[in-house]
Scaffold this motif. Structure first.
Motif, PDB file in Angstrom:
ATOM      1  N   TYR A  89      -4.873  21.338  40.550  1.00  0.00           N
ATOM      2  CA  TYR A  89      -4.164  22.179  39.587  1.00  0.00           C
ATOM      3  C   TYR A  89      -2.770  21.652  39.226  1.00  0.00           C
ATOM      4  CZ  TYR A  89      -7.907  25.579  39.997  1.00  0.00           C
ATOM      5  OH  TYR A  89      -9.130  26.202  39.960  1.00  0.00           O
ATOM      6  N   GLY A  90      -2.452  20.434  39.631  1.00  0.00           N
ATOM      7  CA  GLY A  90      -1.202  19.824  39.215  1.00  0.00           C
ATOM      8  C   GLY A  90       0.046  20.451  39.815  1.00  0.00           C
ATOM      9  N   ILE A  91      -0.074  20.972  41.013  1.00  0.00           N
ATOM     10  CA  ILE A  91       1.080  21.544  41.709  1.00  0.00           C
ATOM     11  C   ILE A  91       1.764  20.417  42.477  1.00  0.00           C
ATOM     12  CG2 ILE A  91       1.781  23.216  43.489  1.00  0.00           C
ATOM     13  CD1 ILE A  91      -0.862  24.778  42.595  1.00  0.00           C
ATOM     14  N   PRO A  92       3.064  20.209  42.290  1.00  0.00           N
ATOM     15  CA  PRO A  92       3.735  19.016  42.839  1.00  0.00           C
ATOM     16  C   PRO A  92       3.718  18.955  44.362  1.00  0.00           C
ATOM     17  CG  PRO A  92       5.347  20.594  41.989  1.00  0.00           C
ATOM     18  CD  PRO A  92       4.004  21.081  41.549  1.00  0.00           C
ATOM     19  N   THR A  93       3.231  17.840  44.885  1.00  0.00           N
ATOM     20  CA  THR A  93       3.205  17.616  46.326  1.00  0.00           C
ATOM     21  C   THR A  93       3.161  16.107  46.577  1.00  0.00           C
ATOM     22  OG1 THR A  93       2.160  18.286  48.408  1.00  0.00           O
ATOM     23  CG2 THR A  93       0.686  17.698  46.589  1.00  0.00           C
ATOM     24  N   ALA A  94       3.228  15.718  47.839  1.00  0.00           N
ATOM     25  CA  ALA A  94       3.200  14.297  48.194  1.00  0.00           C
ATOM     26  C   ALA A  94       1.785  13.738  48.063  1.00  0.00           C
ATOM     27  CB  ALA A  94       3.688  14.136  49.634  1.00  0.00           C
ATOM     28  N   PHE A  95       1.678  12.399  47.875  1.00  0.00           N
ATOM     29  CA  PHE A  95       0.347  11.788  47.885  1.00  0.00           C
ATOM     30  C   PHE A  95      -0.247  11.956  49.286  1.00  0.00           C
ATOM     31  CE2 PHE A  95       2.778   7.830  49.064  1.00  0.00           C
ATOM     32  CZ  PHE A  95       2.105   7.530  50.250  1.00  0.00           C
ATOM     33  N   PHE A  96      -1.574  11.959  49.361  1.00  0.00           N
ATOM     34  CA  PHE A  96      -2.215  12.259  50.639  1.00  0.00           C
ATOM     35  C   PHE A  96      -3.620  11.682  50.684  1.00  0.00           C
ATOM     36  CE2 PHE A  96      -3.871  15.364  47.759  1.00  0.00           C
ATOM     37  CZ  PHE A  96      -5.141  15.665  48.220  1.00  0.00           C
ATOM     38  N   LYS A  97      -4.191  11.682  51.900  1.00  0.00           N
ATOM     39  CA  LYS A  97      -5.595  11.341  52.075  1.00  0.00           C
ATOM     40  C   LYS A  97      -6.154  12.184  53.214  1.00  0.00           C
ATOM     41  CE  LYS A  97      -8.901   7.556  52.786  1.00  0.00           C
ATOM     42  NZ  LYS A  97      -9.627   7.828  51.532  1.00  0.00           N
ATOM     43  N   VAL A  98      -7.308  12.787  52.979  1.00  0.00           N
ATOM     44  CA  VAL A  98      -8.008  13.543  54.013  1.00  0.00           C
ATOM     45  C   VAL A  98      -8.931  12.591  54.758  1.00  0.00           C
ATOM     46  CG1 VAL A  98      -9.594  15.456  54.484  1.00  0.00           C
ATOM     47  CG2 VAL A  98      -7.910  15.653  52.621  1.00  0.00           C
ATOM     48  N   CYS A  99      -8.796  12.561  56.091  1.00  0.00           N
ATOM     49  CA  CYS A  99      -9.577  11.623  56.898  1.00  0.00           C
ATOM     50  C   CYS A  99     -10.471  12.356  57.884  1.00  0.00           C
ATOM     51  CB  CYS A  99      -8.650  10.676  57.655  1.00  0.00           C
ATOM     52  SG  CYS A  99      -7.583   9.695  56.576  1.00  0.00           S
ATOM     53  N   GLU A 100     -11.752  11.975  57.888  1.00  0.00           N
ATOM     54  CA  GLU A 100     -12.730  12.628  58.757  1.00  0.00           C
ATOM     55  C   GLU A 100     -12.967  11.842  60.044  1.00  0.00           C
ATOM     56  OE1 GLU A 100     -14.067  15.493  57.959  1.00  0.00           O
ATOM     57  OE2 GLU A 100     -13.688  15.681  55.789  1.00  0.00           O
ATOM     58  N   ASP A 101     -12.476  10.587  60.108  1.00  0.00           N
ATOM     59  CA  ASP A 101     -12.688   9.792  61.323  1.00  0.00           C
ATOM     60  C   ASP A 101     -11.486   8.889  61.566  1.00  0.00           C
ATOM     61  OD1 ASP A 101     -13.292   6.950  60.130  1.00  0.00           O
ATOM     62  OD2 ASP A 101     -14.557   8.338  58.984  1.00  0.00           O
ATOM     63  N   ILE A 102     -11.380   8.412  62.804  1.00  0.00           N
ATOM     64  CA  ILE A 102     -10.219   7.636  63.232  1.00  0.00           C
ATOM     65  C   ILE A 102     -10.095   6.325  62.460  1.00  0.00           C
ATOM     66  CG2 ILE A 102      -9.232   6.358  65.180  1.00  0.00           C
ATOM     67  CD1 ILE A 102     -10.290   8.532  67.031  1.00  0.00           C
ATOM     68  N   GLU A 103     -11.219   5.645  62.221  1.00  0.00           N
ATOM     69  CA  GLU A 103     -11.178   4.344  61.560  1.00  0.00           C
ATOM     70  C   GLU A 103     -10.605   4.465  60.140  1.00  0.00           C
ATOM     71  OE1 GLU A 103     -13.840   5.623  63.116  1.00  0.00           O
ATOM     72  OE2 GLU A 103     -13.604   4.399  64.944  1.00  0.00           O
ATOM     73  N   THR A 104     -11.051   5.471  59.401  1.00  0.00           N
ATOM     74  CA  THR A 104     -10.547   5.681  58.036  1.00  0.00           C
ATOM     75  C   THR A 104      -9.055   5.979  58.052  1.00  0.00           C
ATOM     76  OG1 THR A 104     -12.702   6.546  57.348  1.00  0.00           O
ATOM     77  CG2 THR A 104     -10.813   7.057  55.940  1.00  0.00           C
ATOM     78  N   ALA A 105      -8.648   6.826  59.005  1.00  0.00           N
ATOM     79  CA  ALA A 105      -7.234   7.204  59.107  1.00  0.00           C
ATOM     80  C   ALA A 105      -6.363   5.984  59.382  1.00  0.00           C
ATOM     81  CB  ALA A 105      -7.058   8.259  60.198  1.00  0.00           C
ATOM     82  N   LYS A 106      -6.782   5.149  60.319  1.00  0.00           N
ATOM     83  CA  LYS A 106      -5.959   3.989  60.675  1.00  0.00           C
ATOM     84  C   LYS A 106      -5.936   2.948  59.557  1.00  0.00           C
ATOM     85  CE  LYS A 106      -6.021   4.494  65.684  1.00  0.00           C
ATOM     86  NZ  LYS A 106      -6.288   3.882  67.005  1.00  0.00           N
ATOM     87  N   ALA A 107      -7.033   2.837  58.845  1.00  0.00           N
ATOM     88  CA  ALA A 107      -7.068   1.901  57.724  1.00  0.00           C
ATOM     89  C   ALA A 107      -6.095   2.339  56.626  1.00  0.00           C
ATOM     90  CB  ALA A 107      -8.487   1.800  57.163  1.00  0.00           C
ATOM     91  N   TYR A 108      -6.007   3.639  56.393  1.00  0.00           N
ATOM     92  CA  TYR A 108      -5.105   4.162  55.366  1.00  0.00           C
ATOM     93  C   TYR A 108      -3.646   3.980  55.797  1.00  0.00           C
ATOM     94  CZ  TYR A 108      -3.238   7.320  51.797  1.00  0.00           C
ATOM     95  OH  TYR A 108      -2.539   7.853  50.739  1.00  0.00           O
ATOM     96  N   ILE A 109      -3.382   4.174  57.084  1.00  0.00           N
ATOM     97  CA  ILE A 109      -2.024   3.963  57.601  1.00  0.00           C
ATOM     98  C   ILE A 109      -1.608   2.508  57.396  1.00  0.00           C
ATOM     99  CG2 ILE A 109      -0.627   3.893  59.705  1.00  0.00           C
ATOM    100  CD1 ILE A 109      -2.343   6.346  60.659  1.00  0.00           C
TER     101      ILE A 109
END
Length: 425
Positions: A115-135
């Motif tokens: 809905y275009g409400i101002p916030t920081a960029f983000f990523k939802v991560c379901e597993d550790i490997e995805t989270a660490k790759a994004y970091i």
């Protein structure tokens, strides 16, 4: 009116204190309440099974409760509003579906993105490997958030990639916060100054409250580990009148409209944690209830009948409510147990409360206390919220610290620089 108040911390004491001032209120039953609430006129503390929502509704029905006010987020996220609504019982607070705005960081961020409400960029991560790759892709600093409720402790501001990896391992690998950390949200580190803007809403009409600013870290100069909040003040100068109006138009109103569009109409108190950087405003987080300790400085400045306002929110008639704010300031100094937010002793006698209670423009809100052998003793990490009202921030601060100096218990700890940002401005 006969009210049922769910909760027993400093926030609930502040709400009970304001609700009891309403000429319409006959009795407030606080479950479980605390020794400070028990001392208020019209208030009675009762023992109810807070996890058993149907039994709470049974009590409301049997005791002809006109309005139930819910303090803690856990009860709202679990669906207490739905249980009461199914019985035709009025309750101030959002439904289970609407409370997901706080119950799931992922839902909240995805709603803002949609809905275009101002916030920081983000990523939802379901597993550790995805989270660490994004970091690795984004680098540090970066913020790691547990998706679910973690009692205010599920956020790590990682200044290095190693800290971010460790936070992911703690949350997703070791399940430090249980199921709340099985999924994480990785978020841009935002520069600026944070403020809290709360609002009353009935799902259509929305009325913002006065802006407050919290102090999260345990020690002066914003040093040491994060806590639930070591003090707060209102109004927050960083939130100018122009910025507050901007926040209402760009954040609060669009969020309420978005929730309605999603089939999750939101009623109750909407809390927006906002990062302010110059004229730029972004949402840090939403909460589905009053903040603690923000409530302790907002309630003394409210010029209105809180019971009537809450009932209007619960019945869709907020547009009819009379809501104003005193042209004053309030400061709350939190007195904590030595060792908090780590381990600490409990059951320590507290002295000076009666003397402080006699002071004009000072209220001591109980956050972690209990009665033992006729004596009020410590029973939590954050023990008391010493709150004072003055014509400006400096006067309120001086009154609050003068009062805090009259209260004592073994190993008591409190910051000496609450409201430093406001005074610097």
């Amino acid at each position: 009116m006969r009210l049922l108040l769910i909760g027993g911390g400093g926030r609930e004491h502040a709400l009970a204190w304001k609700l009891a001032q309403s000429p319409q209120v006959e009795t407030i039953y606080a479950a479980p309440g605390n020794p400070g609430i028990a001392l208020l006129d019209k208030c009675e503390c009762i023992d109810l099974p807070l996890q058993e929502l149907e039994k709470l509704a049974d009590y409301a029905e049997a005791n002809c409760i006109d309005l139930t006010v819910v303090g803690p987020e856990a009860s709202l996220v679990e669906g207490i509003a739905d249980v009461f609504k199914a019985r035709g019982l009025a309750l101030f607070g959002p439904s289970k579906a609407a409370a997901e705005l706080e119950g799931s960081k992922a839902f909240s961020k995805q709603l803002m993105e949609k809905y275009g409400i101002p916030t920081a960029f983000f990523k939802v991560c379901e597993d550790i490997e995805t989270a660490k790759a994004y970091i690795k892709e984004k680098g540090a600093p970066i913020v790691v958030k547990a998706d679910g409720l973690a009692a205010g402790k599920g956020v790590v501001v990682a200044m290095t990639e190693a800290e971010a990896f460790a936070a992911v391992d703690d949350m997703m690998g070791d399940l430090k916060f249980g199921g709340a950390g099985a999924r994480v949200v990785l978020e841009e580190f935002m520069e600026g100054e944070e403020a809290s803007l709360l609002a009353f809403t009935d799902g259509d009409t929305i009325v913002s409250m006065i802006a407050a600013q919290d102090h999260k870290r345990i020690n002066d100069n914003d040093e040491g580990p994060n806590t639930g909040g070591m003090g707060t003040y209102a109004p927050a100068p960083v939130m100018t009148d122009i910025l507050r109006l901007k926040a209402v138009e760009k954040v609060l109103k669009p969020t309420i409209a978005a929730m309605k569009a999603e089939g999750r109409p939101y009623q109750g108190c909407l809390y927006a944690g906002l990062m302010i950087n110059g004229d730029d405003i972004k949402v840090v987080e939403f909460n589905c209830r009053f903040g603690d300790p923000e409530t302790q400085v907002i309630m003394p400045l409210l010029d209105g009948d809180l019971a009537e306002i809450m009932l209007c929110c619960a019945t869709g008639t907020l547009a009819q409510a009379d809501i104003g704010w005193y042209d004053k300031a309030a400061v709350c100094v939190v007195m904590a147990s030595g060792g908090y937010p780590g381990s600490y002793k409990q059951g320590l006698p507290i002295s000076g409360l009666e003397e402080t209670a006699a002071r004009e423009d000072v209220v001591v809100f109980h956050a972690g206390t209990k009665c033992a052998d006729g004596q009020i003793v410590t029973a939590g990490g954050r023990v008391l919220g010493v709150t004072a009202v003055g014509k400006n921030i400096r006067e309120a601060k001086d009154k609050a610290y003068e009062a805090a100096g009259k209260i004592s218990f073994a190993d008591a700890h409190y910051r000496k620089d609450i409201a430093w940002r406001a005074l610097k401005k």
